[in-house]
Motif scaffolding. Sequence first.
Motif, PDB file in Angstrom:
ATOM      1  N   LEU A   6       0.854  -1.186   0.000  1.00 39.87           N
ATOM      2  CA  LEU A   6       0.000   0.000   0.000  1.00 39.87           C
ATOM      3  C   LEU A   6       0.889   1.235   0.000  1.00 39.87           C
ATOM      4  CD1 LEU A   6      -2.655   1.636   0.547  1.00 39.87           C
ATOM      5  CD2 LEU A   6      -2.351   1.070   2.968  1.00 39.87           C
ATOM      6  N   VAL A   7       0.542   2.203  -0.849  1.00 44.46           N
ATOM      7  CA  VAL A   7       1.257   3.478  -0.872  1.00 44.46           C
ATOM      8  C   VAL A   7       0.248   4.608  -0.699  1.00 44.46           C
ATOM      9  CG1 VAL A   7       2.664   5.076  -2.228  1.00 44.46           C
ATOM     10  CG2 VAL A   7       3.136   2.617  -2.323  1.00 44.46           C
ATOM     11  N   ARG A  24       2.890   5.107   9.204  1.00 44.65           N
ATOM     12  CA  ARG A  24       3.824   4.491  10.156  1.00 44.65           C
ATOM     13  C   ARG A  24       3.119   3.432  11.010  1.00 44.65           C
ATOM     14  NH1 ARG A  24       4.959  10.264  10.669  1.00 44.65           N
ATOM     15  NH2 ARG A  24       6.881  10.721   9.518  1.00 44.65           N
ATOM     16  N   TYR A  25       1.905   3.762  11.450  1.00 41.53           N
ATOM     17  CA  TYR A  25       1.151   2.815  12.268  1.00 41.53           C
ATOM     18  C   TYR A  25       0.891   1.516  11.515  1.00 41.53           C
ATOM     19  CZ  TYR A  25      -2.644   0.561  14.714  1.00 41.53           C
ATOM     20  OH  TYR A  25      -3.406  -0.385  15.353  1.00 41.53           O
ATOM     21  N   LEU A  26       0.384   1.626  10.286  1.00 45.24           N
ATOM     22  CA  LEU A  26       0.041   0.430   9.528  1.00 45.24           C
ATOM     23  C   LEU A  26       1.281  -0.364   9.135  1.00 45.24           C
ATOM     24  CD1 LEU A  26      -2.855   1.673   7.228  1.00 45.24           C
ATOM     25  CD2 LEU A  26      -3.004   0.289   9.308  1.00 45.24           C
ATOM     26  N   ALA A  27       2.393   0.320   8.899  1.00 45.96           N
ATOM     27  CA  ALA A  27       3.626  -0.402   8.567  1.00 45.96           C
ATOM     28  C   ALA A  27       3.976  -1.391   9.673  1.00 45.96           C
ATOM     29  CB  ALA A  27       4.768   0.586   8.352  1.00 45.96           C
ATOM     30  N   LYS A  28       3.796  -0.973  10.918  1.00 40.57           N
ATOM     31  CA  LYS A  28       4.080  -1.869  12.046  1.00 40.57           C
ATOM     32  C   LYS A  28       3.003  -2.938  12.199  1.00 40.57           C
ATOM     33  CE  LYS A  28       4.540   1.620  14.936  1.00 40.57           C
ATOM     34  NZ  LYS A  28       4.777   2.365  16.205  1.00 40.57           N
ATOM     35  N   GLU A  29       1.741  -2.532  12.090  1.00 41.53           N
ATOM     36  CA  GLU A  29       0.654  -3.482  12.322  1.00 41.53           C
ATOM     37  C   GLU A  29       0.585  -4.552  11.239  1.00 41.53           C
ATOM     38  OE1 GLU A  29      -3.470  -2.400  13.922  1.00 41.53           O
ATOM     39  OE2 GLU A  29      -3.878  -2.778  11.796  1.00 41.53           O
ATOM     40  N   TRP A  30       0.883  -4.189   9.997  1.00 42.05           N
ATOM     41  CA  TRP A  30       0.703  -5.112   8.886  1.00 42.05           C
ATOM     42  C   TRP A  30       1.965  -5.872   8.500  1.00 42.05           C
ATOM     43  CZ3 TRP A  30      -2.857  -2.320   4.785  1.00 42.05           C
ATOM     44  CH2 TRP A  30      -4.087  -2.013   5.398  1.00 42.05           C
ATOM     45  N   ALA A  31       3.111  -5.519   9.074  1.00 43.06           N
ATOM     46  CA  ALA A  31       4.344  -6.224   8.730  1.00 43.06           C
ATOM     47  C   ALA A  31       4.237  -7.737   8.954  1.00 43.06           C
ATOM     48  CB  ALA A  31       5.528  -5.639   9.501  1.00 43.06           C
ATOM     49  N   PRO A  32       3.631  -8.199  10.063  1.00 39.60           N
ATOM     50  CA  PRO A  32       3.507  -9.652  10.239  1.00 39.60           C
ATOM     51  C   PRO A  32       2.639 -10.326   9.182  1.00 39.60           C
ATOM     52  CG  PRO A  32       3.208  -8.505  12.328  1.00 39.60           C
ATOM     53  CD  PRO A  32       3.187  -7.466  11.262  1.00 39.60           C
ATOM     54  N   LEU A  33       1.805  -9.542   8.477  1.00 39.46           N
ATOM     55  CA  LEU A  33       0.964 -10.093   7.413  1.00 39.46           C
ATOM     56  C   LEU A  33       1.698 -10.162   6.082  1.00 39.46           C
ATOM     57  CD1 LEU A  33      -2.292  -8.034   8.150  1.00 39.46           C
ATOM     58  CD2 LEU A  33      -1.731 -10.350   8.953  1.00 39.46           C
ATOM     59  N   GLY A  34       2.917  -9.614   6.055  1.00 40.14           N
ATOM     60  CA  GLY A  34       3.663  -9.577   4.801  1.00 40.14           C
ATOM     61  C   GLY A  34       3.263  -8.428   3.899  1.00 40.14           C
ATOM     62  N   VAL A  35       2.561  -7.430   4.448  1.00 44.78           N
ATOM     63  CA  VAL A  35       2.104  -6.281   3.669  1.00 44.78           C
ATOM     64  C   VAL A  35       2.970  -5.075   4.021  1.00 44.78           C
ATOM     65  CG1 VAL A  35       0.189  -4.728   3.164  1.00 44.78           C
ATOM     66  CG2 VAL A  35      -0.257  -7.153   3.632  1.00 44.78           C
ATOM     67  N   ARG A  36       3.538  -4.460   2.992  1.00 43.82           N
ATOM     68  CA  ARG A  36       4.336  -3.251   3.184  1.00 43.82           C
ATOM     69  C   ARG A  36       3.468  -2.015   2.987  1.00 43.82           C
ATOM     70  NH1 ARG A  36       7.641  -2.010  -0.274  1.00 43.82           N
ATOM     71  NH2 ARG A  36       6.963  -3.346  -1.998  1.00 43.82           N
ATOM     72  N   SER A  86       7.428  -2.124  -5.969  1.00 41.14           N
ATOM     73  CA  SER A  86       8.230  -3.136  -6.659  1.00 41.14           C
ATOM     74  C   SER A  86       9.025  -3.998  -5.696  1.00 41.14           C
ATOM     75  CB  SER A  86       9.201  -2.447  -7.616  1.00 41.14           C
ATOM     76  OG  SER A  86      10.317  -1.925  -6.902  1.00 41.14           O
ATOM     77  N   PRO A  87       9.550  -5.132  -6.171  1.00 38.60           N
ATOM     78  CA  PRO A  87      10.424  -5.970  -5.343  1.00 38.60           C
ATOM     79  C   PRO A  87      11.698  -5.262  -4.916  1.00 38.60           C
ATOM     80  CG  PRO A  87       9.635  -7.192  -7.256  1.00 38.60           C
ATOM     81  CD  PRO A  87       9.257  -5.763  -7.477  1.00 38.60           C
ATOM     82  N   HIS A  88      12.092  -4.193  -5.629  1.00 38.87           N
ATOM     83  CA  HIS A  88      13.292  -3.452  -5.260  1.00 38.87           C
ATOM     84  C   HIS A  88      13.146  -2.786  -3.892  1.00 38.87           C
ATOM     85  CE1 HIS A  88      14.605  -4.098  -9.332  1.00 38.87           C
ATOM     86  NE2 HIS A  88      13.572  -3.444  -9.822  1.00 38.87           N
ATOM     87  N   ALA A  89      11.915  -2.621  -3.422  1.00 41.65           N
ATOM     88  CA  ALA A  89      11.665  -1.966  -2.132  1.00 41.65           C
ATOM     89  C   ALA A  89      11.173  -2.958  -1.091  1.00 41.65           C
ATOM     90  CB  ALA A  89      10.658  -0.836  -2.309  1.00 41.65           C
ATOM     91  N   ARG A  90      11.508  -4.229  -1.236  1.00 44.78           N
ATOM     92  CA  ARG A  90      10.931  -5.255  -0.365  1.00 44.78           C
ATOM     93  C   ARG A  90      11.330  -5.071   1.100  1.00 44.78           C
ATOM     94  NH1 ARG A  90      14.195  -9.220   1.376  1.00 44.78           N
ATOM     95  NH2 ARG A  90      16.276  -9.389   0.474  1.00 44.78           N
ATOM     96  N   SER A  91      12.428  -4.354   1.373  1.00 44.18           N
ATOM     97  CA  SER A  91      12.847  -4.119   2.761  1.00 44.18           C
ATOM     98  C   SER A  91      12.354  -2.795   3.304  1.00 44.18           C
ATOM     99  CB  SER A  91      14.379  -4.163   2.858  1.00 44.18           C
ATOM    100  OG  SER A  91      14.858  -5.463   2.560  1.00 44.18           O
ATOM    101  N   MET A  92      11.528  -2.099   2.529  1.00 43.11           N
ATOM    102  CA  MET A  92      11.070  -0.773   2.942  1.00 43.11           C
ATOM    103  C   MET A  92       9.612  -0.813   3.364  1.00 43.11           C
ATOM    104  SD  MET A  92      12.917   1.522  -0.031  1.00 43.11           S
ATOM    105  CE  MET A  92      12.449   3.087   0.696  1.00 43.11           C
ATOM    106  N   THR A  93       9.360  -0.408   4.600  1.00 42.02           N
ATOM    107  CA  THR A  93       7.997  -0.216   5.071  1.00 42.02           C
ATOM    108  C   THR A  93       8.022   0.889   6.118  1.00 42.02           C
ATOM    109  OG1 THR A  93       5.956  -1.344   5.725  1.00 42.02           O
ATOM    110  CG2 THR A  93       7.959  -1.935   6.938  1.00 42.02           C
TER     111      THR A  93
END
Length: 245
Positions: free
Chosen positions: A132-133, A164-176, A225-232
Motif C-alpha cells: 500500500l502506498v 507508520r502505524y500500519l507499517a508496524k501493524e501489517w508487517a507480520p501479514l507480509g504487507v508493506r 516493486s520488489p526493489h523496495a521489499r525491505s522498505m515499510t
Amino acid sequence: MATLFDATERVLLLTGANGGIGRTIVEHHLEAGGSVAGLDFFATPPPPSRPDLEWIACDVTDESMIAQAVAATLARFGRIDAVVHAAGAVGQGPLVEVAKADWDRLIAVNLTSAFLIAKHVQPHLAATRGALVFLSSTNGRNGGSHLSGPAYAAAKAGVLNLNRYLAKEWAPLGVRVNAVAPGPVRTPMLDRLGDDGIAALARSMPTGALTEPEEIAAAVAFLLSPHARSMTGTVLNPSGGLVLD
C-alpha cells in the motif's frame, strides 16, 4: 515512460485515478503490464476502458462505496496486489477564515478516506502479500501554508502517521505500507494559482522547478516493486528541496 518492474498479472487499485498524478500512475502500471481498477468521482470523463482497466465511480469518503469498489475490483480481476491512495483535495486561507464544513470535508477526503481504503483492502493485500502506498504532501511535514490551508496540512500529517502505524501493524501479514510526500506537482490542482502564481511557485523552489507527475509515478512504482521489499513505514521526499531529510 520507463518502467521499474514487470507488473504482469499484478492488480493495482488506485484512488484519485482521474487526477493529474493518478492518471500518470495508471499509465505507468498499465505500461508495466499490470491491470488497474481506478476509483474517482469522475467530474471529467475518464479515458476509455480496456481489458486491463476498470473505472469505478467512488466517493472515497463513503465507506459503503469503498466496500463496493473493492468488491468490484475482485469481481473483475480476482485479486489485489497493490493499492495507491492518491485521492485528495486542497483548501486555502488562514484558519480563522475556514468554515467548519470545509474543515470536515478536507479531513474526510484526505485522511478519513485513507483509513477507509486501508480498512477494506487489508485482507486482500494480506492474501497476496501486497503493498500500500499513500500520497501525502510536504504540507504534512512542514506545516503547509495559506496556499492549501490548515485542514490539508493537518490531514496530510495524519496520513504520514497512519502510514507508520500500519507499517508496524501489517508487517507480520507480509504487507508493506509506505508513503510519498511531494512538494508542488505540475497538475491541474495548481490551476487555482493562475499562470503567474504557478511561475512564482516554481521560482521559489530550491531546485527552481516544480515536480512532474511522472516523477511521482516512478516513486510509487519503486515502492510497489520488489526493489523496495525491505522498505515499510518509509516516506519518500520528491519535494524539490522544500523538505530536507
